[in-house]
Design a protein around this motif. Structure first.
Motif: not given
Ligand code: 5U1
Length: 675
Positions: A414, A542-543, A558, A561-562, A564-567, A570
């Motif tokens: 990650s 977004d940030e 940051h 956001a990082t 939640f952006s990790e598949p 999620r």
């Protein structure tokens, strides 16, 4: 500059508080004593230059850290002081000069002794019989360790005199001799237990055993060096030298290395002599203690809040050696923190072979510019993890390259994010194997999903057996998955499964906190829930949108956001929702529930810092004041609330506890009716 100094002082206070707690309460320090001393000295210096920066709760103003509650609290008859430190001949000369100036003469006699790296205790003898033994704790109140101290062979249970004082408090240091420490660690390793980092930790751990039979098997020793409360019997002696003789005559162990010395020169000669013999002593020492011999002079000199003006510890420099860096590993801790560790060609430092040294964090690594192949200075200050002092640049081999810190977690791949401080953290909290146990424990904890019965041992077994990989797997567990495990009966298994099922019904702030997003504590989770009202909206933000939330700056934004952006993260969240985890819909609040109210915080909160509580209350529209008046609407009282709570009671201001505060913050309670 002014703001910088104020910010640095606040930062130092927070750092020192944290490390004090790790060291004194948890017996699990994260930094070396030398590093701690450096931070402390920096704060003392700052506060000396800028007395307006010294706050009453500064670590420089108090005697020690809070005692742990595992053992019953014991109030010492007289406070247990701690010692100020000097690190150089110049600082020693300054100490001696201050003593001479205050006393008005130049012929000061001192008693010098080795300074042991152990655990300070107070022994209370009543009519000559050992009645209580306590750790120092915060200097006023310690922990009752009587049963364990009684197992120390050298500690007399009865004083050797027919006419003992009615009350005599004796202060000393419990320690493990070097050979005892080595034997203990051999047996720890043989039993598959973690070896102790150093003799001090081993002594502290041994003394704080719940089962005195375990303490009894540890070769603990004791040296006594001072008296506290003294009532009845012969009056206390007039000199430190005579006091030590009296203590020895009473059968108490007193260090035979003690000497009477005269002036600064005498102190320094003793220091140098002991420094030469240090490695041959049967116990580790980290310096020398000097005390003004004459008790009347001690009284004239008096005390500062933390330590006496008539005594000082003269620390030895940390022990160092030079060796070569073989490799640089990046370890992922249980909280996802990435720590660079230098693997070294083994080298003897202070009598111990060192083959690894921490580089703390990416900034430290970059600042020191340590590279594979470099020759480096390694220091062990009689303490925890050896550290790299610096690179010997003129021995740098040709062709070395700067270390490239990974931007992805070496365990789960990650992304790595930087937190508000200097820590690099893996953002794959919900899936990273290195963090699995910690993530699940946090998820289940009382302030998160509150799954009663899912403790450390059970989580460990579930993870080790592969039954649970992510927190979403918890909701698939059947009683039969648990009864297979050690020490899990049908009844307990059903209880845990019922608790897991009940946790499906939660609140959005709790759920967000439970996810263990880096940088998101309870207060931030609450602010996020209030701002976005819906999880989907938060996950899509977004940030820039995240920074619109009260108390969320760019670094926190940051990290969120990082995360939640990790598949993978999620996927786990989707699995949790599919498993039925839900919460009541939140309205987007127009104003805060505490709009226009004035709230005062007092005492220690368990689940959040003062700053977090303040930010969360302000998020609800409250004004957070520092003193209680008739205009105060509520006082939130944590542990040991002090005079503000008393004042509130006098004025009839409602006092609420931490649980109620949490209920407000969770939005579970809105009955903040008008007063
Ligand atoms: N040897 C020695 N260690 N030690 C520690 N003397 C000594 N005195 C201390 C402490 C904390 O405190 C005095 C102020 C009694």
């Amino acid at each position: 500059m002014t703001r910088d100094a104020a910010a640095r002082a606040a930062e130092l206070r927070a750092l020192l508080d944290h490390h004090n707690y790790r060291y004194y309460v948890l017996d699990d320090p994260e930094i070396s004593d030398a590093e701690y001393d450096r931070l402390f000295a920096e704060l003392v210096q700052l506060e000396r230059e800028r007395p307006d920066l010294a706050t009453p709760d500064s670590p420089t103003q108090r005697v020690g850290a809070r005692p742990s509650t595992a053992f019953a609290p014991v109030v010492h008859g007289q406070p247990m002081l701690s010692l100020g430190n000097v690190f150089s001949e110049q600082e020693l000369a300054d100490f001696d000069r201050r003593v001479r100036e205050r006393l008005g003469h130049d012929h000061v006699v001192y008693v010098a002794e080795p300074k042991l790296d152990g655990l300070a205790v107070n022994l209370r003898y009543e009519n000559g019989v050992l009645m209580h033994a306590a750790t120092r704790g915060d200097g006023m109140t310690g922990e009752d360790v009587t049963a364990n101290v009684r197992t120390i062979r050298v500690c007399p249970l009865r004083l050797r005199t027919p006419t003992p004082p009615r009350i005599l408090e004796v202060r000393g240091e419990v320690y493990l001799p070097r050979d005892g420490f080595l034997r203990l660690n051999e047996s720890q390793i043989a039993q598959g237990a973690k070896p102790f980092a150093n003799p001090r930790n081993a002594a502290a751990g041994s003394l704080r055993q719940l089962d005195p039979a375990v303490s009894a098997r540890r070769p603990l020793r004791l040296f006594c060096y001072a008296a506290g409360e003294w009532l009845g019997g012969e009056p206390p002696p007039g000199t430190q030298e005579a006091l030590l003789t009296v203590l020895a005559d009473l059968g108490l162990p007193v260090n035979p290395e003690r000497r009477v010395v005269v002036g600064y020169e005498g102190c320094l000669r003793y220091y140098e002599d002991l420094g030469r013999r240090r490695a041959h002593l049967a116990y580790e020492i980290d310096g020398v203690v000097y005390k003004v011999n004459d008790v009347r002079e001690q009284q004239i000199l008096g005390e500062l809040s933390r330590s006496p003006r008539w005594a000082v510890a003269h620390k030895f420099p940390a022990e160092e050696a030079v060796t070569q860096v073989v490799r640089i590993d990046v370890q992922v801790g249980r909280t996802g923190a990435l720590t660079p560790v230098a693997v070294l060609a083994p080298v003897a430092v202070g009598g111990v072979t060192v083959s690894h040294a921490t580089l703390h964090n990416p900034d430290e690594l970059a600042r020191k510019d340590v590279r594979v192949g470099d020759f480096v200075g390694v220091r062990r200050a009689g303490d925890v993890i050896p550290e790299i002092v610096g690179v010997v640049f003129d021995r740098r081999p040709a062709g070395t390259v700067p270390f490239a810190f990974p931007d992805h977690c070496p365990v789960c791949g990650s992304p790595v994010v930087r937190d508000k401080g200097v820590i690099a953290r893996c953002a794959g909290g919900l899936i990273c194997q290195a963090q699995r146990r910690q993530t699940i424990r946090h998820f289940a904890s009382r302030r998160a999903m509150d799954i009663v019965g899912l403790g450390d041992k059970l989580v460990e077994q579930l993870v080790e057996s592969g039954t649970v990989e992510t927190v979403a797997d918890l909701y698939r567990l059947k009683p039969s998955d648990l009864t297979r495990l050690e020490r899990m009966g049908e009844k307990s298994a059903t209880k845990v499964i019922t608790a897991i099922a009940a946790s499906r019904q939660t609140t959005l702030p709790r759920f967000l906190y439970a996810l263990g997003i880096p940088e998101v504590g309870e207060a931030t989770a609450l602010a996020l829930a209030r701002h976005f009202a819906k999880l989907e909206a938060l996950m899509a933000a977004d940030e820039e949108q995240l920074t619109e939330v009260a108390d969320v700056g760019p670094i926190v934004a940051h990290a969120i956001a990082t995360f939640f952006s990790e598949p993978h993260n999620r996927q786990v969240i989707a699995a949790l929702r599919a498993a039925g985890v839900q919460w009541p819909a939140l309205e987007k609040p127009a104003g805060g529930a505490l709009s226009g109210k004035t709230v005062v915080l007092t005492g220690t909160l368990e689940g959040m810092t003062r700053d977090e509580a303040r930010a969360a209350l302000e998020g609800l529209g409250a004004k957070v004041a520092t003193s209680v008046s008739a205009r105060t609407d509520y006082v939130v009282a944590g542990r040991d609330p002090g005079s503000k709570a008393a004042r509130a009671q006098e004025l009839g201001v409602p006092i609420v506890g931490e649980d109620e505060l949490r209920a407000w913050l969770d939005g579970r309670r809105s009955d903040f009716g008008d007063r």
